[in-house]
Design a protein around this motif. Structure first.
Motif, mmCIF file in Angstrom:
data_model
loop_
_atom_site.group_PDB
_atom_site.id
_atom_site.type_symbol
_atom_site.label_atom_id
_atom_site.label_comp_id
_atom_site.label_asym_id
_atom_site.label_seq_id
_atom_site.Cartn_x
_atom_site.Cartn_y
_atom_site.Cartn_z
ATOM 1 N N ALA A 208 -9.782 -5.052 -19.862
ATOM 2 C CA ALA A 208 -10.534 -4.036 -19.124
ATOM 3 C C ALA A 208 -12.001 -4.015 -19.535
ATOM 4 N N THR A 209 -12.840 -3.640 -18.585
ATOM 5 C CA THR A 209 -14.236 -3.345 -18.865
ATOM 6 C C THR A 209 -14.309 -1.939 -19.444
ATOM 7 N N ALA A 210 -14.906 -1.791 -20.625
ATOM 8 C CA ALA A 210 -14.971 -0.494 -21.293
ATOM 9 C C ALA A 210 -16.399 0.012 -21.316
ATOM 10 N N LEU A 211 -16.586 1.293 -21.028
ATOM 11 C CA LEU A 211 -17.919 1.874 -21.050
ATOM 12 C C LEU A 211 -17.834 3.364 -21.325
ATOM 13 N N ALA A 212 -18.942 3.917 -21.790
ATOM 14 C CA ALA A 212 -19.035 5.350 -22.035
ATOM 15 C C ALA A 212 -19.219 6.083 -20.712
ATOM 16 N N ALA A 213 -18.779 7.333 -20.685
ATOM 17 C CA ALA A 213 -18.854 8.109 -19.451
ATOM 18 C C ALA A 213 -20.284 8.200 -18.925
ATOM 19 N N GLU A 214 -21.259 8.315 -19.823
ATOM 20 C CA GLU A 214 -22.651 8.465 -19.382
ATOM 21 C C GLU A 214 -23.193 7.231 -18.686
ATOM 22 N N ASP A 215 -22.481 6.097 -18.791
ATOM 23 C CA ASP A 215 -22.981 4.841 -18.221
ATOM 24 C C ASP A 215 -22.385 4.493 -16.867
ATOM 25 N N ILE A 216 -21.502 5.331 -16.330
ATOM 26 C CA ILE A 216 -20.805 4.927 -15.104
ATOM 27 C C ILE A 216 -21.710 4.953 -13.879
ATOM 28 N N ALA B 198 -9.159 -4.849 -10.725
ATOM 29 C CA ALA B 198 -9.816 -4.804 -12.038
ATOM 30 C C ALA B 198 -9.191 -3.712 -12.905
ATOM 31 N N ALA B 199 -9.499 -3.764 -14.200
ATOM 32 C CA ALA B 199 -9.087 -2.725 -15.137
ATOM 33 C C ALA B 199 -10.340 -2.142 -15.773
ATOM 34 N N LEU B 200 -10.428 -0.805 -15.802
ATOM 35 C CA LEU B 200 -11.617 -0.118 -16.314
ATOM 36 C C LEU B 200 -11.209 0.959 -17.318
ATOM 37 N N LEU B 201 -12.008 1.090 -18.357
ATOM 38 C CA LEU B 201 -11.845 2.160 -19.343
ATOM 39 C C LEU B 201 -13.131 2.963 -19.392
ATOM 40 N N VAL B 202 -13.027 4.265 -19.191
ATOM 41 C CA VAL B 202 -14.181 5.154 -19.279
ATOM 42 C C VAL B 202 -13.880 6.200 -20.343
ATOM 43 N N GLU B 203 -14.696 6.217 -21.394
ATOM 44 C CA GLU B 203 -14.463 7.091 -22.538
ATOM 45 C C GLU B 203 -15.257 8.400 -22.446
ATOM 46 N N ASP B 204 -14.613 9.481 -22.897
ATOM 47 C CA ASP B 204 -15.271 10.775 -23.121
ATOM 48 C C ASP B 204 -15.791 11.432 -21.852
ATOM 49 N N ILE B 205 -14.942 11.547 -20.846
ATOM 50 C CA ILE B 205 -15.406 12.155 -19.598
ATOM 51 C C ILE B 205 -15.681 13.647 -19.756
ATOM 52 N N HIS B 206 -15.206 14.260 -20.841
ATOM 53 C CA HIS B 206 -15.514 15.687 -21.049
ATOM 54 C C HIS B 206 -17.017 15.922 -21.175
ATOM 55 N N LEU B 207 -17.770 14.885 -21.555
ATOM 56 C CA LEU B 207 -19.221 15.026 -21.693
ATOM 57 C C LEU B 207 -19.920 15.171 -20.342
ATOM 58 N N LEU B 208 -19.214 14.843 -19.272
ATOM 59 C CA LEU B 208 -19.813 14.909 -17.936
ATOM 60 C C LEU B 208 -19.609 16.263 -17.268
ATOM 61 N N MET B 209 -18.642 17.037 -17.758
ATOM 62 C CA MET B 209 -18.261 18.257 -17.062
ATOM 63 C C MET B 209 -19.350 19.330 -17.158
ATOM 64 N N GLY B 210 -19.500 20.086 -16.067
ATOM 65 C CA GLY B 210 -20.446 21.199 -16.054
ATOM 66 C C GLY B 210 -21.751 20.907 -15.339
ATOM 67 N N SER B 211 -21.904 19.684 -14.838
ATOM 68 C CA SER B 211 -23.145 19.320 -14.151
ATOM 69 C C SER B 211 -22.799 18.459 -12.942
ATOM 70 N N ARG B 212 -23.243 18.868 -11.776
ATOM 71 C CA ARG B 212 -22.972 18.096 -10.562
ATOM 72 C C ARG B 212 -23.529 16.679 -10.659
ATOM 73 N N LEU C 176 -9.052 6.884 -18.337
ATOM 74 C CA LEU C 176 -10.083 7.830 -18.741
ATOM 75 C C LEU C 176 -9.658 8.475 -20.057
ATOM 76 N N THR C 177 -10.626 8.759 -20.930
ATOM 77 C CA THR C 177 -10.311 9.519 -22.136
ATOM 78 C C THR C 177 -11.151 10.789 -22.146
ATOM 79 N N PRO D 215 -9.834 21.025 -25.213
ATOM 80 C CA PRO D 215 -9.535 21.225 -23.801
ATOM 81 C C PRO D 215 -10.625 20.632 -22.911
ATOM 82 N N LEU D 216 -10.228 20.049 -21.787
ATOM 83 C CA LEU D 216 -11.184 19.464 -20.860
ATOM 84 C C LEU D 216 -11.806 20.575 -20.012
#
Length: 224
Positions: free
Chosen positions: A67-75, A85-99, A121-122, A126-127
């Motif tokens: 899988a291609t791995a990347l941080a949530a801020e880089d998507i 394809a296979a994708l890994l996106v880490e730390d999606i909690h960092l994206l929450m709260g902003s459109r 997704l990781t 609580p998310l």
């Protein structure tokens, strides 16, 4: 004994499958990760508290699947996934709260589904609830694998691994002492082992229960 200035050497953590200990606290999540060919909709959300092993388990999956791995801020800069394809996106909690941060994740979920890509997704629990209603709907429909607080067996294995990563050899009595007296979480285990390593380097003392007691008392008194 005079205190020495500890040298901040890099810690090389073992991250392969052999270094991941399966216990009741994570067995269900491991089984779901290993069954990625049958994820409903081709995606899974792996969640758990800080330091619970999300990144380690996700890295195992990424290695197994290529899988291609990347941080949530880089998507936002990620090209549309290729078919299958296979994708890994880490730390999606960092994206929450902003459109503006949530929209790239929403679009990725749609593009991954169109491409029949597998998407892991990781997130830390609580998310937070998403601002975008459509993203909230997508995430609520995404199967979740949860990593729970460690039991004795898992916490013991984690402590041994963390000491080994730092080339330290604790006695069984020291491990038993830490199990009883430290905060029972993976994050606390990491903090405690790091603090013991720093204190040992600074003082030249051996790893003992007395040293562990002093380190734990210092963490409690400092509010960490």
């Amino acid at each position: 004994m005079p205190r020495q200035l500890p040298i901040d050497l890099p810690v090389i953590e073992a991250t392969g499958r052999d270094a991941f200990f399966v216990a009741p606290a994570n067995a269900d999540a491991v089984a779901l990760i290993d069954d990625s060919g049958n994820w409903p909709g081709g995606r899974l959300l792996l969640s758990g508290p800080e330091g619970s092993g999300k990144s380690h388990l996700a890295a195992i999956w990424a290695a197994d699947t290529g899988a291609t791995a990347l941080a949530a801020e880089d998507i936002a800069s990620l090209a549309p996934p290729a078919p299958g394809a296979a994708l890994l996106v880490e730390d999606i909690h960092l994206l929450m709260g902003s459109r503006s941060r949530e929209e790239p994740l929403f679009h990725l979920l749609n593009r991954a589904a169109d491409a029949r890509a597998r998407l892991l997704l990781t997130a830390r629990e609580p998310l937070p609830a998403p601002v975008l209603p459509d993203l909230a709907t997508r995430l609520s429909a995404t199967p979740r694998a949860r990593l729970h607080a460690p039991d004795d067996a898992l916490l013991t294995a984690l402590l041994v691994k963390l000491f080994d990563d730092r080339q330290l050899a604790p006695t069984p009595k020291l491990i038993a002492y830490l199990l009883v007296h430290m905060e029972r979480s993976s994050a606390a285990a990491r903090r405690t082992v790091a603090a013991l390593d720093r204190h040992q380097l600074a003082t030249g003392r051996k790893l003992t229960r007395k040293l562990a007691r002093e380190v734990l008392d210092g963490e409690v008194n400092s509010g960490t």
